[in-house]
Scaffold this motif. Structure first.
Motif, mmCIF file in Angstrom:
data_model
loop_
_atom_site.group_PDB
_atom_site.id
_atom_site.type_symbol
_atom_site.label_atom_id
_atom_site.label_comp_id
_atom_site.label_asym_id
_atom_site.label_seq_id
_atom_site.Cartn_x
_atom_site.Cartn_y
_atom_site.Cartn_z
ATOM 1 N N VAL A 164 38.311 34.765 19.944
ATOM 2 C CA VAL A 164 36.972 34.923 19.378
ATOM 3 C C VAL A 164 36.029 33.918 20.020
ATOM 4 O O VAL A 164 36.356 32.732 20.132
ATOM 5 N N ARG A 165 34.867 34.394 20.423
ATOM 6 C CA ARG A 165 33.838 33.517 20.968
ATOM 7 C C ARG A 165 32.777 33.276 19.905
ATOM 8 O O ARG A 165 32.277 34.237 19.302
ATOM 9 N N PRO A 166 32.426 32.035 19.662
ATOM 10 C CA PRO A 166 31.387 31.781 18.650
ATOM 11 C C PRO A 166 30.033 32.302 19.098
ATOM 12 O O PRO A 166 29.750 32.394 20.294
ATOM 13 N N GLY A 167 29.198 32.645 18.123
ATOM 14 C CA GLY A 167 27.873 33.137 18.442
ATOM 15 C C GLY A 167 27.467 34.259 17.511
ATOM 16 O O GLY A 167 28.181 34.632 16.570
ATOM 17 N N PRO A 168 26.291 34.858 17.738
ATOM 18 C CA PRO A 168 25.793 35.942 16.870
ATOM 19 C C PRO A 168 26.596 37.226 17.071
ATOM 20 O O PRO A 168 26.867 37.631 18.199
ATOM 21 N N HIS A 169 26.967 37.862 15.963
ATOM 22 C CA HIS A 169 27.723 39.108 15.997
ATOM 23 C C HIS A 169 27.135 40.084 14.989
ATOM 24 O O HIS A 169 26.391 39.699 14.079
ATOM 25 N N VAL A 170 27.495 41.344 15.163
ATOM 26 C CA VAL A 170 27.193 42.384 14.186
ATOM 27 C C VAL A 170 28.510 42.804 13.546
ATOM 28 O O VAL A 170 29.494 43.066 14.256
ATOM 29 N N MET A 171 28.521 42.833 12.212
ATOM 30 C CA MET A 171 29.760 43.141 11.497
ATOM 31 C C MET A 171 29.711 44.545 10.920
ATOM 32 O O MET A 171 28.699 44.976 10.352
#
Length: 719
Positions: free
Chosen positions: A497-504
């Motif tokens: 997993v890369r940290p940062g903004p995601h859409v769930m």
């Protein structure tokens, strides 16, 4: 046997008593008493050595230290006898004369500090060196503030001071061993301390009586008070002879947790003690330089040895940690490999089962077409339809396998998850029975993602089907989207997993739920908890592959009887985009008159492609061997409009063939086809820019339509 010999040692006491009764000369009684005392000391030393010999680890160290103590005491008694009975002189009253008695006390105090821990012997050399340092401080304090003052006050004061000091040490040791016999860490330590507590209680009381008689009543070695230095050593003999090594392993002692404050005070004390020795040695140097220099040298040697041992242990701990990490890594690799082999076995079994069913259908209906050429048209059409249906099942299976292996070709675009949910809403409701309520919670201003819309629809479809099957008696299915921020802590806990903004995207159900054992295998291919025939075991494996190939992450939370929640996290691609209406795509014409060069090393596939293209009106050139491409192009003499080539071939790869042909015909268009693509035209599962691709298997309509698109749009391969 040894206990009988130990009991026989009491004859020495009888001999001493007989000497007091039978010998008339005081000198003879004194000599006999001193010799018997020496024999008692050496007897105690011998039995302590025997106890050490038949023991192991900590007990061997314990009895070995008492052997040295009794040996030192016996040696000091020989010196006493030499002065008193041979030279007929008083034993010199000086700090050097106390050295042998210190040699008796030092091993005993070291035995007192033994503990069960990392070293099997129980001997902590760092603590022993610290003890020597403290012993030096105690000796210099005794010398500076007691001995020198007593010398100035007179011989009697010196004797009183020495006796008070030694008796105080004896009672302190007796109390210390008694305390360890009750509160020591470890059953073995308590057992050994209990034995020595008995000896020291006897010795402390007996020695105090004997010293009082020598100092204040002025008795000599031939008097009855001399028994005070005989009886304690016989008691020690009996205690050593009666010791038996415990058969059971001693209880495990929990290591002491590292404490920062304790470590700080210990380090400060380690530095203060040598400074204290140096300061006290300066005072003692005015009277005896040997004591001053010797104390400083011994203190510095102990300090240096302490640091050396500390560094050695630190280095050894680092090496042990590295070795432990390497063992853990190897064991983890073995575990992963074992799990991989288990998954591969399940995969192979599942693939073989499903493909054998498909092949059975295809082979059976095809053979009927051959065996009955005069069959009615409706029978022929039915058989051909069954073959096509089975072929579609096989194609779907290979697509799922490629999705699980993250080897499918994605054609990503900027999309909105809310829009995808809206597009497939009707399809989802047809899949769900009436007793399941669908609740949709789309997030306002949802960020965009970059993904293949068709594959994301497949992910949503598979998750919904899985949730439906988990609620056989009905329930609530919830679809939810949200903008989330995955921080570094979350990324550290979840591999890849890369940290940062995601859409769930969250799909929740109120079904039967899953236990931890099931959750550990749900993304493995062909793993299913459903009844035979009700699930392929590829649905969640496909979801996992698509999400991973799209750069995302999927997690699951479930409890038996309380439902499950699958959360898909996909990297946010940019700002919010509004769903746009999809304009109908105008189907291209299927036919044409252009010239097409077909390169395929599988003869049956090549023949099929040639037949389909010829049926559509194209002029087709066949390329059986890829190395003949330039020759075929040159001998053709006319224009060739399109190269249709497989990506992976035996002689040369499709991209390499395209480059060769373009050297001869720079304007030629290229269409790649393959059932599996390597890194030649695909990177991270995404087609390189400017590449036209046709996945296998394909139908005649699919092939004809894709060829027409490429010819009309002039899609070219990158050089």
């Amino acid at each position: 046997m040894r206990r009988r010999i130990a009991r026989a040692a009491w004859l020495l006491l009888a001999l001493q008593i007989g000497a007091f009764l039978l010998l008339r000369s005081q000198e003879q009684r004194s000599l006999a008493s001193n010799v018997i005392q020496v024999l008692c000391c050496f007897t105690a030393a011998a039995f302590s050595f025997s106890a050490a010999w038949r023991s192991r680890d900590l007990a061997r160290t314990f009895w070995g230290l008492f052997f040295l103590a009794f040996l030192a005491y016996g040696t000091s008694d020989i010196v006493w006898t030499y002065y008193e009975n041979w030279l007929h002189a008083t034993v010199p009253s000086s700090p050097i004369s106390q050295f042998l008695y210190l040699c008796y006390d030092a091993p005993i105090v070291m035995a007192l500090f033994l503990r069960e821990g990392e070293d099997p012997s129980g001997l902590d050399w760092q603590r022993s060196l610290d003890f020597v340092q403290m012993l030096l401080v105690a000796f210099l304090l005794y010398y500076d503030f007691l001995f020198l003052r007593a010398v100035e006050a007179g011989p009697h004061s010196l004797d009183v001071m020495e006796q008070v000091t030694t008796n105080a040490v004896n009672f302190i040791l007796a109390g210390a061993f008694l305390a360890r016999s009750y509160w020591g860490r470890g059953s073995l330590v308590r057992s050994l301390s209990r034995r020595m507590a008995v000896y020291f209680v006897v010795y402390a009381f007996a020695a105090s009586v004997g010293d009082y008689a020598l100092t204040f009543i002025k008795t000599n070695s031939g008097s009855w008070t001399s028994l005070a230095w005989t009886v304690p050593f016989l008691v020690a003999t009996m205690l050593a002879a009666g010791y038996e090594e415990p058969e059971e392993h001693p209880e495990e002692v929990a290591p002491v947790d590292w404490n920062e404050r304790r470590f700080l005070w210990k380090s400060i004390g380690l530095a203060i003690v040598p400074l204290s020795v140096w300061a006290l040695a300066l005072r003692a140097g005015n009277h005896d330089r040997i004591i001053a220099y010797g104390s400083v040298i011994v203190s510095l040697a102990c300090y240096g040895a302490h640091l050396t041992i500390s560094q050695h242990r630190k280095q050894r701990s680092v090496l042990a940690l590295r070795a432990s990490e390497e063992r853990y890594r190897l064991l983890f690799q073995q575990l992963v490999q074992a799990e991989k082999m288990q998954a591969i076995g399940r995969l192979a079994g599942g693939v073989a089962h499903d493909f054998n069913n498909v092949l059975t259908i295809i082979m059976g209906y095809a053979q009927q077409l051959i065996d009955f050429p005069d069959a009615k048209p409706d029978v022929v059409q039915n058989n051909a339809g069954q073959i096509i249906t089975a072929s579609n099942r096989a194609a779907a299976l290979t697509r799922q396998l490629l999705a699980f292996g993250r080897k499918q070709v994605l054609q990503p675009s900027i999309v909105n998850l809310n829009a995808i949910i809206v597009d497939v809403d009707k399809m989802l409701r047809r899949l769900i029975s009436e007793n399941v309520e669908i609740v949709t919670r789309p997030a306002p201003k949802l960020g965009a993602i970059k993904a293949d819309p068709g594959q994301i629809e497949q992910v949503l479809l598979n998750l919904v089907i899985n949730a439906r099957d988990a609620m056989p008696t009905g329930g609530t299915l919830t679809l939810e989207t949200a903008n989330v921020e995955l921080d570094q802590a979350y990324a550290d806990e979840h591999a890849g997993v890369r940290p940062g903004p995601h859409v769930m995207l969250a799909v929740s159900d109120t079904g039967v739920g899953m236990g931890a054992e099931t959750q550990a295998h749900i993304f493995e291919p062909f793993f299913t908890t459903k009844e035979t025939g009700k699930g392929s075991g590829l649905g969640l494996a496909t979801v996992y592959g698509v999400v991973q190939q799209s750069g995302g992450h999927i997690s699951v939370y479930s409890e038996p009887g309380r439902g499950s929640t699958f959360k898909v996290y996909l990297p946010r691609a940019g700002d919010v985009i509004e769903p746009q209406a999809v304009s109908p795509v105008q189907q291209p014409a299927m036919r044409g008159k252009e010239t097409i060069l077909v390169a395929e090393d599988d003869e049956q596939v090549r023949d099929l492609a040639v037949a389909i293209l010829k049926a559509c009106g194209y002029m087709v050139l066949e390329l059986e061997h890829a190395n003949d491409a330039e020759r075929v192009c040159e001998h053709h003499g006319g224009e060739i409009d399109l190269l249709l080539t497989d990506v992976v071939m035996r002689e040369v790869s499709g991209p390499e063939l395209a480059r060769r042909v373009q050297k001869v015909l720079p304007e030629i268009r290229v269409l790649f086809m393959s059932g599996y693509t390597d890194s030649a035209i695909v990177h991270q599962g995404v087609l390189d820019p400017g590449i036209a691709f046709l996945p296998k298997p394909f139908t005649p309509a699919t092939l004809a339509g894709r060829v027409r698109q490429v010819l009309d749009k002039e899609v070219r391969v990158s050089s």
